[in-house]
Design a protein around this motif. Structure first.
Motif, PDB file in Angstrom:
ATOM      1  N   LEU A 590       0.812  -1.212   0.000  1.00 22.55           N
ATOM      2  CA  LEU A 590       0.000   0.000   0.000  1.00 22.55           C
ATOM      3  C   LEU A 590       0.847   1.265   0.000  1.00 22.55           C
ATOM      4  CD1 LEU A 590      -2.746  -1.007   2.597  1.00 22.55           C
ATOM      5  CD2 LEU A 590      -2.887  -1.061   0.104  1.00 22.55           C
ATOM      6  N   ARG A 591       2.138   1.115   0.211  1.00 22.67           N
ATOM      7  CA  ARG A 591       3.010   2.290   0.294  1.00 22.67           C
ATOM      8  C   ARG A 591       3.708   2.551  -1.029  1.00 22.67           C
ATOM      9  NH1 ARG A 591       7.064   0.240   4.333  1.00 22.67           N
ATOM     10  NH2 ARG A 591       6.176  -1.749   3.659  1.00 22.67           N
ATOM     11  N   GLU A 592       3.714   3.791  -1.419  1.00 21.18           N
ATOM     12  CA  GLU A 592       4.568   4.177  -2.535  1.00 21.18           C
ATOM     13  C   GLU A 592       6.021   4.256  -2.059  1.00 21.18           C
ATOM     14  OE1 GLU A 592       5.290   7.877  -5.662  1.00 21.18           O
ATOM     15  OE2 GLU A 592       3.978   8.153  -3.940  1.00 21.18           O
ATOM     16  N   LYS A 593       6.181   4.741  -0.814  1.00 18.45           N
ATOM     17  CA  LYS A 593       7.517   4.875  -0.233  1.00 18.45           C
ATOM     18  C   LYS A 593       7.368   5.014   1.277  1.00 18.45           C
ATOM     19  CE  LYS A 593       7.342   9.888  -0.905  1.00 18.45           C
ATOM     20  NZ  LYS A 593       8.013  11.086  -1.448  1.00 18.45           N
ATOM     21  N   GLY A 594       8.494   4.856   1.978  1.00 21.59           N
ATOM     22  CA  GLY A 594       8.495   5.107   3.413  1.00 21.59           C
ATOM     23  C   GLY A 594       8.427   3.855   4.266  1.00 21.59           C
ATOM     24  N   ASP A 595       8.136   4.085   5.574  1.00 20.00           N
ATOM     25  CA  ASP A 595       8.163   3.030   6.597  1.00 20.00           C
ATOM     26  C   ASP A 595       6.895   3.137   7.431  1.00 20.00           C
ATOM     27  OD1 ASP A 595       8.677   1.267   8.613  1.00 20.00           O
ATOM     28  OD2 ASP A 595      10.650   2.049   9.139  1.00 20.00           O
ATOM     29  N   TRP A 596       6.137   2.049   7.455  1.00 22.52           N
ATOM     30  CA  TRP A 596       4.845   2.043   8.157  1.00 22.52           C
ATOM     31  C   TRP A 596       4.683   0.682   8.827  1.00 22.52           C
ATOM     32  CZ3 TRP A 596      -0.370   1.546   5.097  1.00 22.52           C
ATOM     33  CH2 TRP A 596      -1.447   1.567   5.990  1.00 22.52           C
ATOM     34  N   SER A 597       4.508   0.684  10.164  1.00 26.12           N
ATOM     35  CA  SER A 597       4.402  -0.570  10.913  1.00 26.12           C
ATOM     36  C   SER A 597       3.195  -0.530  11.839  1.00 26.12           C
ATOM     37  CB  SER A 597       5.670  -0.815  11.736  1.00 26.12           C
ATOM     38  OG  SER A 597       6.801  -0.908  10.891  1.00 26.12           O
ATOM     39  N   GLN A 598       2.754  -1.737  12.248  1.00 23.88           N
ATOM     40  CA  GLN A 598       1.541  -1.843  13.055  1.00 23.88           C
ATOM     41  C   GLN A 598       1.708  -2.913  14.129  1.00 23.88           C
ATOM     42  OE1 GLN A 598      -1.313  -2.787  10.022  1.00 23.88           O
ATOM     43  NE2 GLN A 598      -1.075  -0.843   8.973  1.00 23.88           N
ATOM     44  N   GLN A 642       6.776   6.544   9.708  1.00 23.72           N
ATOM     45  CA  GLN A 642       7.996   7.342   9.738  1.00 23.72           C
ATOM     46  C   GLN A 642       7.965   8.441   8.678  1.00 23.72           C
ATOM     47  OE1 GLN A 642      10.128   6.989  12.134  1.00 23.72           O
ATOM     48  NE2 GLN A 642       9.260   5.088  12.959  1.00 23.72           N
ATOM     49  N   PRO A 643       8.798   9.473   8.828  1.00 22.79           N
ATOM     50  CA  PRO A 643       8.844  10.564   7.844  1.00 22.79           C
ATOM     51  C   PRO A 643       9.154  10.038   6.438  1.00 22.79           C
ATOM     52  CG  PRO A 643      10.029  11.186   9.824  1.00 22.79           C
ATOM     53  CD  PRO A 643       9.688   9.733   9.969  1.00 22.79           C
ATOM     54  N   GLY A 644       8.596  10.731   5.438  1.00 21.10           N
ATOM     55  CA  GLY A 644       8.848  10.349   4.050  1.00 21.10           C
ATOM     56  C   GLY A 644       7.962   9.225   3.545  1.00 21.10           C
ATOM     57  N   THR A 645       6.860   8.971   4.242  1.00 19.95           N
ATOM     58  CA  THR A 645       5.974   7.868   3.843  1.00 19.95           C
ATOM     59  C   THR A 645       4.750   8.405   3.098  1.00 19.95           C
ATOM     60  OG1 THR A 645       6.650   6.538   5.743  1.00 19.95           O
ATOM     61  CG2 THR A 645       4.591   5.927   4.675  1.00 19.95           C
ATOM     62  N   HIS A 646       4.408   7.726   2.036  1.00 24.17           N
ATOM     63  CA  HIS A 646       3.166   8.032   1.315  1.00 24.17           C
ATOM     64  C   HIS A 646       2.414   6.734   1.088  1.00 24.17           C
ATOM     65  CE1 HIS A 646       0.915   8.721  -2.658  1.00 24.17           C
ATOM     66  NE2 HIS A 646       0.226   9.324  -1.713  1.00 24.17           N
ATOM     67  N   VAL A 647       1.156   6.687   1.504  1.00 25.30           N
ATOM     68  CA  VAL A 647       0.298   5.517   1.318  1.00 25.30           C
ATOM     69  C   VAL A 647      -0.607   5.782   0.123  1.00 25.30           C
ATOM     70  CG1 VAL A 647      -1.458   4.042   2.348  1.00 25.30           C
ATOM     71  CG2 VAL A 647       0.364   4.999   3.781  1.00 25.30           C
ATOM     72  N   TRP A 648      -0.577   4.862  -0.838  1.00 20.72           N
ATOM     73  CA  TRP A 648      -1.390   5.014  -2.044  1.00 20.72           C
ATOM     74  C   TRP A 648      -2.874   5.179  -1.684  1.00 20.72           C
ATOM     75  CZ3 TRP A 648       1.069   5.839  -6.414  1.00 20.72           C
ATOM     76  CH2 TRP A 648       2.283   5.218  -6.701  1.00 20.72           C
ATOM     77  N   PRO A 649      -3.633   5.829  -2.561  1.00 20.97           N
ATOM     78  CA  PRO A 649      -5.090   5.807  -2.383  1.00 20.97           C
ATOM     79  C   PRO A 649      -5.569   4.358  -2.381  1.00 20.97           C
ATOM     80  CG  PRO A 649      -4.461   7.399  -4.081  1.00 20.97           C
ATOM     81  CD  PRO A 649      -3.227   6.622  -3.740  1.00 20.97           C
TER      82      PRO A 649
END
Length: 729
Positions: A590-598, A642-649
């Motif tokens: 789902l991310r174009e870029k960056g760091d995303w955790s759950q 984290q900074p620099g993250t973009h989540v796609w539509p």
């Protein structure tokens, strides 16, 4: 001597009498009429002009009256259904004297003694034809299987051949939720409704034995080349727990941020009273009344009767007629008697299987359905079985195996079908779906490549091949296959999932046509709107992107979250500081870029006890709110970006839930979320509420991490019964 009577209608001298002994010459000279008189007599005229008998016009009038009476009598017979022709034909079948399966002129000659009766048919089919040996050796589902969660393996399915399926059966059952190992709804997971071949299901209709159209069914994949099935996200239809509603429908969706492409075999919903809303899964949203599409599928009728079954056709027809009229138990009894009477009759065995299938649906019984699966196999394994009946029986067997969650057993049945009928492209397409359902994307890809090499314009293969490419993150490559597959109009291609993934792929490459395809999907009934593109919906629920706490009716929950936000934040930060990998990266592409955790505490209404050990006070607090802990279509989790993250539509799977975001650690600038066409920002200690079935997108352009707490709740308009009965997602 008595005088001779006047000639009928005679005139002129014909009135004069003559003796019976007069000579020919005297008769000619004195007793004969003139030529004009003879013509007058011929036409029935009298000398005085009176008419004797019918004139030409009167005869024509009576002829027309009688003809019209006959026509109207025929119309009345048909219109008022005064004659049961099917029953008449069935009764005439008993006079089939020459053994050709029907009553005709030859039979009449035999009965009248004008022709010698043919030799009687044997009571069992000839033994020369060998049965399908691979079917006889298979292990069948036994009565001791768990009714609540069917699974492949030793208990009840076909065993893997040549080690092809070595490994666990995670795709066929639930697994315990691991520590934080729960995904949000998988954008590209593959699931199945009631599987039916895109073309073949309609080919198999017959006047004697009609194939019920299951509900059809197609699956979907998972981005980044992951397997189709997620153990924690799979639910299968259970007759014994949920009300049955035939739908070609499939199952659950995975991660909570992606489209509803789930892994349930058949998403069945309770049929609610009129005042309750009703869920409609993806396949039932489609418009299937297109006559052109139906014409494409229409082919010649299959031959389901062998030579012996033709001799007992009347008995088979009578039993089948009972089944079609809904007298399932009575039809079952008749077919069972026929099986006892004619043990080698494929038609009787197949009829029994269909009755068991219908009865399983009627009584919502897995046990009866397992019996049907066994009987379908028996019908196909008898000697001298018509090829069409073998194909039909095994296809239905595979479909019912998938319905119970026996994916590997179904796959083996499909493999054998392809071996027996290597030129049937529709079976290869089904085999590809079978591979997708066990997570074997590579094998599915090879199948569809083979199909497309042989038939480059096969739309069903194209959409699935494009789907697999997108799952492998080959976004640009997937677009033409998805697009051309949908445009083909082939059966199985007009599916909301393919419209979704085509639009999603286009969005990711910057193609502005994405919303054109979303709009087309909406027009064809797959999406509620261009923005709201969830696929598993309950119609009639209030739909809006953003909600206030008051609108939800969950004021106490919102107040409790906002009152205790620091406690929730501190426990989340403590878990982050442990550096034990409890926060797991988002892996749904789902991310174009960056760091995303759950870090997940609840998934599908199930508490993760191990995870709650890391946040005990937070879990204790939430235990008081069943609208969220019991929400089997959502999650409760921490989310750090984290900074620099973009989540796609992207779009969530269902409109049955709302999503709350509690701000815990929010940078002053750079973090925002868009839902539909409105963008908002988070605040620490405050709750945002939105409907994630609408398209949403996230940016994190701050200089430090962002931490929020996600709490899903049931849509407030769902009834208590719906909350209990809707399948998990």
């Amino acid at each position: 001597m008595a005088p001779r009577k006047n000639a009928k209608g005679g005139g002129g001298n014909s009135s004069s009498s003559s003796s019976s002994s007069s000579s020919p010459s005297s008769c000619t000279s004195g007793g004969s009429s003139s030529p004009g008189a003879r013509r007058e007599a011929k036409h029935g005229g009298h000398k005085n002009g009176r008419k004797g008998g019918l004139s030409g016009s009167s005869f024509f009038t009576w002829f027309m009256v009688i003809a019209l009476l006959g026509v109207w009598t025929s119309v009345a017979v048909v219109w008022f259904d005064l004659v049961d022709y099917e029953e008449v034909l069935g009764k005439l079948g008993i006079y089939d004297a020459d053994g050709d399966g029907d009553f005709d002129v030859d039979d009449a000659k035999v009965l009248l003694g004008l022709k010698e009766r043919s030799a009687p048919k044997p009571t069992v089919p000839p033994e020369e034809a060998e049965p399908y040996p691979w079917l006889q050796d298979q292990v069948l589902e036994g009565p001791g299987e768990d009714l609540h969660q069917e699974q492949d393996g030793p208990a009840g399915e076909l065993q893997p051949e040549d080690g092809v399926f070595a490994g666990s059966d995670v795709d066929d059952r639930y697994e315990p939720v691991g520590t934080g190992a729960v995904h949000e709804e998988t954008e590209d997971s593959y699931h199945v409704e009631e599987t039916a071949s895109p073309a073949y299901s309609q080919d198999m209709e017959d006047m004697i034995h009609e194939q019920e159209n299951p509900d059809s069914s197609e699956p979907v994949v998972d981005d980044a080349g992951r397997t189709y099935q997620e153990a924690d996200d799979v639910t299968y239809q259970e007759y014994d727990e949920q009300a049955f509603e035939p739908s070609e429908n499939e199952g659950t969706e995975t991660s909570d941020n992606a489209v509803d492409d789930s892994n349930t075999i058949l998403e069945e919903v309770h049929v609610p009273p009129a005042e309750e809303q009703r869920e409609v899964p993806p396949e039932t949203n489609k418009k299937t009344d297109d006559p052109e599409k139906k014409e494409k599928v229409k082919k010649k009728k299959p031959k389901l009767l062998n030579k012996f079954d033709k001799t007992i056709k009347a008995e088979l027809d009578a039993a089948e007629k009972l089944r079609k009229r809904g007298k399932i138990e009575e039809a079952m009894h008749v077919f069972e008697e026929l099986v006892q009477k004619y043990p080698r009759s494929p038609g009787a065995r197949y009829g029994k299987a269909k009755c068991e299938d219908d009865l399983a649906e009627k009584k919502r019984s897995n046990e009866i359905l397992r019996r049907a699966i066994k009987t379908y196999q028996e019908a196909a394994s008898l000697p001298d079985v018509p090829a069409d009946l073998v194909k039909l029986s095994l296809k239905r067997r595979s479909d019912r195996q998938q319905f119970l969650g026996h994916m590997r057993g179904s796959l083996l049945t499909l493999q054998k079908l392809v071996q027996l009928f290597p030129d049937d492209t529709s079976l290869k397409n089904d085999l590809g779906v079978g591979y997708l359902l066990i997570g074997d994307n590579d094998s599915a890809k090879k199948v569809y490549e083979e199909v497309l090499n042989a038939t480059p314009n096969d739309g069903f293969a194209k959409v699935h091949y494009g789907f697999i490419l997108k799952a492998q993150n080959k976004i640009a490559e997937s677009i033409p296959y998805l697009k051309e597959g949908i445009e083909s109009g082939d059966p199985g291609t007009d599916d909301g999932r393919f419209y979704f993934h085509l639009g999603d792929a286009m969005q990711r490459v910057g193609n502005k046509e994405a919303y054109k395809w979303y709009e087309l999907g909406h027009q064809r009934g797959h999406f509620a709107s261009v923005w709201q593109r969830s696929l598993y919906n309950v119609h009639g629920l209030k739909a809006q992107p953003w909600w206030t706490p008051k609108e939800t009716g969950y004021m106490e929950l919102v107040k409790s979250l906002e009152r205790n936000w620091k406690l929730i934040r501190d426990e989340g930060l403590a878990v982050m500081d442990r550096a034990q990998g409890l926060f797991l990266p988002e892996d749904e592409n789902l991310r174009e870029k960056g760091d995303w955790s759950q870090f997940t505490l609840w998934q599908q209404g199930r508490k993760n006890e191990n995870a709650c050990k890391g946040a005990p006070k937070t879990c204790s607090l939430l235990d008081n709110f069943p609208e969220t802990t019991g929400c089997r279509r959502g999650q409760i989790k921490y989310s750090v970006m984290q900074p620099g993250t973009h989540v796609w539509p992207h779009t969530g799977p269902t409109n049955c839930r709302l999503r709350m975001h509690l701000g815990l650690v929010i940078p002053k600038e750079g973090c925002k979320i868009r839902c539909a066409n409105e963008t908002r920002t988070w605040e620490e200690g405050k709750v945002l509420i939105f409907d994630d079935s609408f398209e949403h997108e996230v940016w994190q352009d701050a200089t430090s991490f962002r931490l929020i707490f996600i709490v899903d709740v049931w849509h407030p308009e769902l009834t208590p019964h719906q909350r209990r009965s809707l399948p998990a997602i």
